[in-house]
Design a protein around this motif. Structure first.
Motif, PDB file in Angstrom:
ATOM      1  N   ASN A  10       0.823  -1.203   0.000  1.00 37.95           N
ATOM      2  CA  ASN A  10       0.000   0.000   0.000  1.00 37.95           C
ATOM      3  C   ASN A  10       0.859   1.255   0.000  1.00 37.95           C
ATOM      4  OD1 ASN A  10      -1.262   2.210   2.049  1.00 37.95           O
ATOM      5  ND2 ASN A  10      -2.868   1.327   0.766  1.00 37.95           N
ATOM      6  N   ARG A  11       1.860   1.293   0.862  1.00 41.06           N
ATOM      7  CA  ARG A  11       2.699   2.496   0.935  1.00 41.06           C
ATOM      8  C   ARG A  11       3.524   2.678  -0.342  1.00 41.06           C
ATOM      9  NH1 ARG A  11      -0.755   3.051   4.468  1.00 41.06           N
ATOM     10  NH2 ARG A  11      -0.272   4.012   6.491  1.00 41.06           N
ATOM     11  N   ALA A  12       3.961   1.588  -0.943  1.00 40.29           N
ATOM     12  CA  ALA A  12       4.668   1.705  -2.213  1.00 40.29           C
ATOM     13  C   ALA A  12       3.736   2.272  -3.287  1.00 40.29           C
ATOM     14  CB  ALA A  12       5.215   0.351  -2.647  1.00 40.29           C
ATOM     15  N   THR A  13       2.509   1.769  -3.337  1.00 42.80           N
ATOM     16  CA  THR A  13       1.542   2.270  -4.309  1.00 42.80           C
ATOM     17  C   THR A  13       1.281   3.752  -4.111  1.00 42.80           C
ATOM     18  OG1 THR A  13       0.461   0.131  -4.615  1.00 42.80           O
ATOM     19  CG2 THR A  13      -0.863   2.088  -5.073  1.00 42.80           C
ATOM     20  N   LEU A  14       1.060   4.174  -2.874  1.00 42.06           N
ATOM     21  CA  LEU A  14       0.789   5.586  -2.605  1.00 42.06           C
ATOM     22  C   LEU A  14       1.959   6.456  -3.042  1.00 42.06           C
ATOM     23  CD1 LEU A  14      -0.867   5.419   0.933  1.00 42.06           C
ATOM     24  CD2 LEU A  14      -2.004   5.500  -1.296  1.00 42.06           C
ATOM     25  N   ALA A  15       3.171   5.991  -2.769  1.00 40.73           N
ATOM     26  CA  ALA A  15       4.345   6.772  -3.160  1.00 40.73           C
ATOM     27  C   ALA A  15       4.446   6.890  -4.675  1.00 40.73           C
ATOM     28  CB  ALA A  15       5.608   6.142  -2.584  1.00 40.73           C
ATOM     29  N   ARG A  16       4.271   5.772  -5.382  1.00 38.68           N
ATOM     30  CA  ARG A  16       4.391   5.794  -6.845  1.00 38.68           C
ATOM     31  C   ARG A  16       3.273   6.622  -7.483  1.00 38.68           C
ATOM     32  NH1 ARG A  16       7.447   0.959  -7.845  1.00 38.68           N
ATOM     33  NH2 ARG A  16       8.400   0.484  -5.827  1.00 38.68           N
ATOM     34  N   GLN A  17       2.085   6.592  -6.856  1.00 40.98           N
ATOM     35  CA  GLN A  17       0.928   7.284  -7.400  1.00 40.98           C
ATOM     36  C   GLN A  17       0.849   8.756  -6.972  1.00 40.98           C
ATOM     37  OE1 GLN A  17      -1.950   6.257  -9.427  1.00 40.98           O
ATOM     38  NE2 GLN A  17      -0.288   4.923 -10.101  1.00 40.98           N
ATOM     39  N   LEU A  18       1.880   9.232  -6.308  1.00 40.12           N
ATOM     40  CA  LEU A  18       1.950  10.640  -5.862  1.00 40.12           C
ATOM     41  C   LEU A  18       0.860  10.948  -4.840  1.00 40.12           C
ATOM     42  CD1 LEU A  18       2.485  12.318  -9.367  1.00 40.12           C
ATOM     43  CD2 LEU A  18       4.182  11.166  -7.919  1.00 40.12           C
ATOM     44  N   LEU A  19       0.449   9.934  -4.083  1.00 47.31           N
ATOM     45  CA  LEU A  19      -0.610  10.092  -3.092  1.00 47.31           C
ATOM     46  C   LEU A  19      -0.098  10.072  -1.658  1.00 47.31           C
ATOM     47  CD1 LEU A  19      -3.251   7.759  -4.784  1.00 47.31           C
ATOM     48  CD2 LEU A  19      -3.409  10.253  -4.563  1.00 47.31           C
ATOM     49  N   LEU A  20       1.175   9.771  -1.480  1.00 47.52           N
ATOM     50  CA  LEU A  20       1.745   9.805  -0.136  1.00 47.52           C
ATOM     51  C   LEU A  20       2.175  11.227   0.214  1.00 47.52           C
ATOM     52  CD1 LEU A  20       2.254   7.754   2.107  1.00 47.52           C
ATOM     53  CD2 LEU A  20       4.584   7.477   1.237  1.00 47.52           C
ATOM     54  N   ASP A  21       2.803  11.870  -0.731  1.00 49.52           N
ATOM     55  CA  ASP A  21       3.148  13.289  -0.638  1.00 49.52           C
ATOM     56  C   ASP A  21       2.776  13.930  -1.964  1.00 49.52           C
ATOM     57  OD1 ASP A  21       4.579  13.538   1.976  1.00 49.52           O
ATOM     58  OD2 ASP A  21       5.918  12.079   1.021  1.00 49.52           O
ATOM     59  N   ARG A  22       2.098  15.052  -1.911  1.00 50.95           N
ATOM     60  CA  ARG A  22       1.810  15.750  -3.161  1.00 50.95           C
ATOM     61  C   ARG A  22       3.114  16.145  -3.837  1.00 50.95           C
ATOM     62  NH1 ARG A  22      -3.263  17.420  -0.644  1.00 50.95           N
ATOM     63  NH2 ARG A  22      -4.954  17.154  -2.176  1.00 50.95           N
ATOM     64  N   SER A  23       3.110  16.078  -5.160  1.00 50.64           N
ATOM     65  CA  SER A  23       4.312  16.281  -5.947  1.00 50.64           C
ATOM     66  C   SER A  23       4.356  17.692  -6.531  1.00 50.64           C
ATOM     67  CB  SER A  23       4.354  15.250  -7.087  1.00 50.64           C
ATOM     68  OG  SER A  23       5.403  15.529  -7.992  1.00 50.64           O
ATOM     69  N   ASP A  24       5.562  18.138  -6.842  1.00 54.68           N
ATOM     70  CA  ASP A  24       5.762  19.406  -7.544  1.00 54.68           C
ATOM     71  C   ASP A  24       5.864  19.216  -9.051  1.00 54.68           C
ATOM     72  OD1 ASP A  24       5.812  21.132  -5.273  1.00 54.68           O
ATOM     73  OD2 ASP A  24       7.832  20.414  -4.814  1.00 54.68           O
ATOM     74  N   LEU A  25       5.620  18.007  -9.549  1.00 53.07           N
ATOM     75  CA  LEU A  25       5.685  17.770 -10.984  1.00 53.07           C
ATOM     76  C   LEU A  25       4.697  18.670 -11.726  1.00 53.07           C
ATOM     77  CD1 LEU A  25       5.744  13.869 -11.316  1.00 53.07           C
ATOM     78  CD2 LEU A  25       7.587  15.441 -11.956  1.00 53.07           C
ATOM     79  N   PRO A  26       5.065  19.174 -12.899  1.00 55.25           N
ATOM     80  CA  PRO A  26       4.073  19.832 -13.757  1.00 55.25           C
ATOM     81  C   PRO A  26       3.013  18.817 -14.186  1.00 55.25           C
ATOM     82  CG  PRO A  26       6.321  20.275 -14.504  1.00 55.25           C
ATOM     83  CD  PRO A  26       6.413  19.170 -13.489  1.00 55.25           C
ATOM     84  N   PRO A  27       1.799  19.277 -14.473  1.00 60.22           N
ATOM     85  CA  PRO A  27       0.736  18.336 -14.855  1.00 60.22           C
ATOM     86  C   PRO A  27       1.106  17.427 -16.022  1.00 60.22           C
ATOM     87  CG  PRO A  27      -0.234  20.446 -14.318  1.00 60.22           C
ATOM     88  CD  PRO A  27       1.254  20.640 -14.262  1.00 60.22           C
TER      89      PRO A  27
END
Length: 377
Positions: A13-30
């Motif tokens: 679960n934690r790996a999925t959240l991290a990969r899906q940008l759901l553990l921490d919001r990302s600064d990536l452009p859309p």
């Protein structure tokens, strides 16, 4: 490889959240976020905006709308024969790899209705109509070819043409922020001004290998069955085998082999997970064959019924809707959360806080009302 290491459900679960940008919001452009996620489920036109809001800091929905009008991202039928929002580069690279699957799935859905239709002839007729470069609704395209197959249902002809036989883009204003518009189709090559990449030489699958790498970056660790569930493609285990020397492996609690990229994030299972509101059909859930890392089997039906869900401690724990004050989509409304289990006081407060943020986003700051039902559904 480390094939003997078992990852339990919480670690996955934690790996999925991290990969899906759901553990921490990302600064990536859309644009980069859409590329990283491998595309976003988009049959409901507004849902990608909700998905990116939950994943990106200071997300501006106007940026995503601009990417659509500037032809940097495209709405098209791709994975699983469903509408996805993907980057222009990805759709040009991948579409040929999906051709057989799209045709097979559309044919399976309308096998009896299209029994007497030669699909190559249908494709040629559709391409002839679309050769003038004019966008068309599916019904318009069907009216132009239906006289050749008078006994075939129009819906079956149309779905086969726009979702399988002719690589089509769904043009703006469909899919723009806070905009309602019907579907107008144009061949992808015309819309993007470049032909789709041709199929790879027989016996090679560079696109499949690239998709496998990208999938693991956004969804891993995962089994080949999960990759197939996300893509709809049957041949990707061979692509994984071709890049196996690049990968490491684990096992889940069921004993399945899970493949992963060596340097991809695998946070500690005790890493705190914030509340996140997900849109309908989010690939963080649909992108797996075994979805128990994020949703209980008892609630699996929610993931295919179009329910919007709330993650609490990383798992689907509630559904959410918006109750509008008026009849228009643009009217302010109340975000209404219905738990699937009883929430603790701390969980309830966190849901309320993130729900207020969501309500403000949806109303562009006009309202931040949220209601959380006391009793589980």
């Amino acid at each position: 490889m480390t094939g003997g290491t078992v990852l339990d459900t919480r670690a996955l679960n934690r790996a999925t959240l991290a990969r899906q940008l759901l553990l921490d919001r990302s600064d990536l452009p859309p644009l980069d976020a859409v590329a990283h996620l491998g595309g976003m489920q988009a049959q409901e036109p507004q849902e990608p905006f909700l998905g990116l809001w939950s994943r990106l800091r200071a997300f501006d929905p106007g940026v995503l709308s601009d990417l659509l009008t500037r032809r940097r991202v495209v709405r098209t039928h791709l994975m699983r024969r469903t509408v996805h929002l993907v980057t222009a580069e990805d759709v040009l690279a991948r579409r040929s790899r999906h051709d057989a699957m799209l045709r097979q799935r559309a044919r399976a859905a309308y096998r009896r209705e299209l029994e007497d239709v030669d699909l190559d002839e249908l494709a040629a007729a559709g391409r002839e109509v679309m050769a003038d470069g004019e966008p068309r609704a599916m019904a318009e395209l069907v009216r132009a070819v239906a006289h050749r197959w008078p006994d075939a249902p129009p819906r079956a002809l149309g779905e086969m043409l726009v979702a399988a036989l002719i690589p089509m883009a769904q043009l703006p204003p469909r899919g723009l922020w806070r905009t309602r518009a019907g579907v107008r189709n144009l061949p992808i090559a015309v819309w993007l001004g470049r032909d789709i990449d041709p199929p790879a030489p027989e016996g090679t699958d560079p696109v499949g290998a690239a998709m496998a790498r990208g999938y693991l970056a956004a969804f891993g660790p995962a089994a080949t069955a999960d990759l197939r569930a996300w893509s709809g493609l049957a041949g990707l285990p061979a692509a994984v085998a071709a890049i196996r020397d690049e990968l490491i492996s684990f096992r889940d609690e069921r004993g399945r082999v899970l493949w992963d990229l060596p340097d991809a994030p695998r946070p500690d299972a005790d890493t705190p997970a914030p509340v996140r509101f997900l849109p309908a059909f989010d690939n963080a859930i649909l992108g797996y064959d075994d979805r128990t890392r994020i949703i209980d089997d008892a609630h699996r039906g929610l993931s295919v019924a179009g329910a919007r869900v709330v993650l609490v401690d990383g798992r689907v724990t509630a559904t959410w809707t918006v109750e509008r004050d008026g009849g228009a989509r643009e009217d302010p409304g109340t975000v209404t959360v219905t738990p699937l289990r009883r929430l603790s006081p701390a969980e309830r407060e966190e849901v309320l806080g993130e729900g207020r943020n969501l309500a403000a986003f949806l109303s562009e700051g006009a309202a931040d009302r949220v209601r959380v039902a006391t009793d589980p559904a």
